[in-house]
Enzyme design. Structure first.
Site, mmCIF file in Angstrom:
data_model
loop_
_atom_site.group_PDB
_atom_site.id
_atom_site.type_symbol
_atom_site.label_atom_id
_atom_site.label_comp_id
_atom_site.label_asym_id
_atom_site.label_seq_id
_atom_site.Cartn_x
_atom_site.Cartn_y
_atom_site.Cartn_z
ATOM 1 N N HIS A 6 -67.645 25.389 60.237
ATOM 2 C CA HIS A 6 -68.738 25.388 61.404
ATOM 3 C C HIS A 6 -68.065 24.691 62.403
ATOM 4 O O HIS A 6 -68.247 23.323 62.393
ATOM 5 C CB HIS A 6 -69.921 25.209 60.575
ATOM 6 C CG HIS A 6 -71.223 25.224 61.551
ATOM 7 N ND1 HIS A 6 -72.005 24.065 61.656
ATOM 8 C CD2 HIS A 6 -71.771 26.196 62.381
ATOM 9 C CE1 HIS A 6 -72.930 24.345 62.662
ATOM 10 N NE2 HIS A 6 -72.893 25.905 62.790
ATOM 11 N N HIS A 48 -71.368 24.848 71.900
ATOM 12 C CA HIS A 48 -72.821 24.941 71.364
ATOM 13 C C HIS A 48 -73.815 24.896 72.241
ATOM 14 O O HIS A 48 -74.783 26.074 72.294
ATOM 15 C CB HIS A 48 -73.041 24.254 70.076
ATOM 16 C CG HIS A 48 -74.135 24.717 69.396
ATOM 17 N ND1 HIS A 48 -75.393 24.027 69.640
ATOM 18 C CD2 HIS A 48 -74.436 25.479 68.416
ATOM 19 C CE1 HIS A 48 -76.038 24.420 68.845
ATOM 20 N NE2 HIS A 48 -75.740 25.357 67.980
HETATM 21 O O1 G3P Z 1 -72.951 30.878 63.170
HETATM 22 C C1 G3P Z 1 -73.626 30.146 62.324
HETATM 23 C C2 G3P Z 1 -74.466 29.143 63.054
HETATM 24 O O2 G3P Z 1 -73.532 28.313 63.937
HETATM 25 C C3 G3P Z 1 -75.531 29.250 63.804
HETATM 26 O O3 G3P Z 1 -76.188 28.145 64.278
HETATM 27 O O4 G3P Z 1 -76.817 26.639 66.083
HETATM 28 O O5 G3P Z 1 -74.846 26.116 64.478
HETATM 29 O O6 G3P Z 1 -74.615 28.008 66.190
HETATM 30 P P1 G3P Z 1 -75.642 27.179 65.593
HETATM 31 MG MG MG Z 2 -72.586 28.861 65.956
#
Ligand code: G3P
Ligand code: MG
Length: 242
Positions: A6, A48
């Protein structure tokens, strides 16, 4: 069960940096999840938040900075600058690096807070330029972006992202709108939503799976992929290393 880093290996390294991506690959991940937005001069960058305030030593919205301005910022600040200067990567740079690895990239289109003109088209152009069509999954919380990409590139799979929501009939939804994956929030995912996806043959990639309890539950439920800040620990767990 596939393991996606992630924002790269963001549990240990500054999120969405080339360092975090390289470390995720070293840890044996099957894929990498990353977030994309557009700069003022229309370049696709991997970040992000809509502003650079949290992750870097700068301030202000990404959309008000050129790529050159973004490149001067230190995205290593998010981990207390323990890894020195880490620039914000462009998607071009990332694609040029990842093309040599047999891993999947889940490109999350960040268009939920600010809807960037042409972000889907520019992202797709880079994926095609580097022949990554068979190693990419697009996703977005903004399902208009998902629909746009389904139309522009029917050959590339998409995932429908949801947050803090046990989407009642997700398998049916994805099947009906020709969306290949369901990407739910681990915190609210229920067994019945998983069963519904099974019924309609929609695989699930669940985020963000960061505890062993959640990882065990995902394995028990036969989830297809987990998106985690700790791809190294997940890999060891799945190999029976704990
Ligand atoms: O794509 C999964 C996750 O990354 C979604 O939430 O806020 O971490 O981008 P965020
Ligand atoms: Mg994400």
């Amino acid at each position: 069960m596939k393991i996606y880093g992630h924002r790269g290996y963001s549990g240990r390294y500054p999120e969405n940096t080339m360092l975090a991506f390289e470390k995720a690959v070293e840890a044996g991940c099957d894929g990498i999840e990353l977030d994309v937005q557009l700069t003022k001069d229309g370049e696709v960058v991997i970040v992000h938040d809509e502003t650079v305030d949290r992750m870097t030593d700068g301030t202000g919205p990404i959309r008000e900075k050129t790529l050159e301005e973004c490149k001067k910022l230190n995205a290593g600040m998010v981990k207390g600058n323990a890894f020195g200067f880490q620039p914000i990567p462009s998607l071009d740079e990332y694609c040029n690096w990842v093309k040599d690895f047999d891993i999947i990239t889940n490109i999350e289109i960040k268009s939920g807070v600010y809807y960037y003109e042409g972000l889907e088209e520019k992202t797709l152009e880079l994926v095609r330029r580097y022949d990554l069509e068979e190693r990419v999954i697009f996703s977005s919380f903004n399902h208009l972006s998902v629909m746009t990409l389904r139309k522009l590139a029917p050959e590339i799979p998409c995932g429908a992202l949801t947050e803090k929501l046990d989407f009642g009939n997700p398998g049916y939804y994805c099947k009906k709108y020709d969306i290949q994956y369901y990407h739910p929030d681990c915190r609210t995912l229920s067994q019945s939503a998983v069963d519904n996806c099974r019924k309609y043959e929609i695989p699930l990639n669940v985020w963000t799976v960061n505890t062993m309890d959640d990882l065990e539950r995902m394995e028990r439920w036969g989830i297809d992929g987990v998106i985690t800040n700790f791809p190294g620990a997940c890999r060891r767990f799945l190999k029976g290393g704990f």
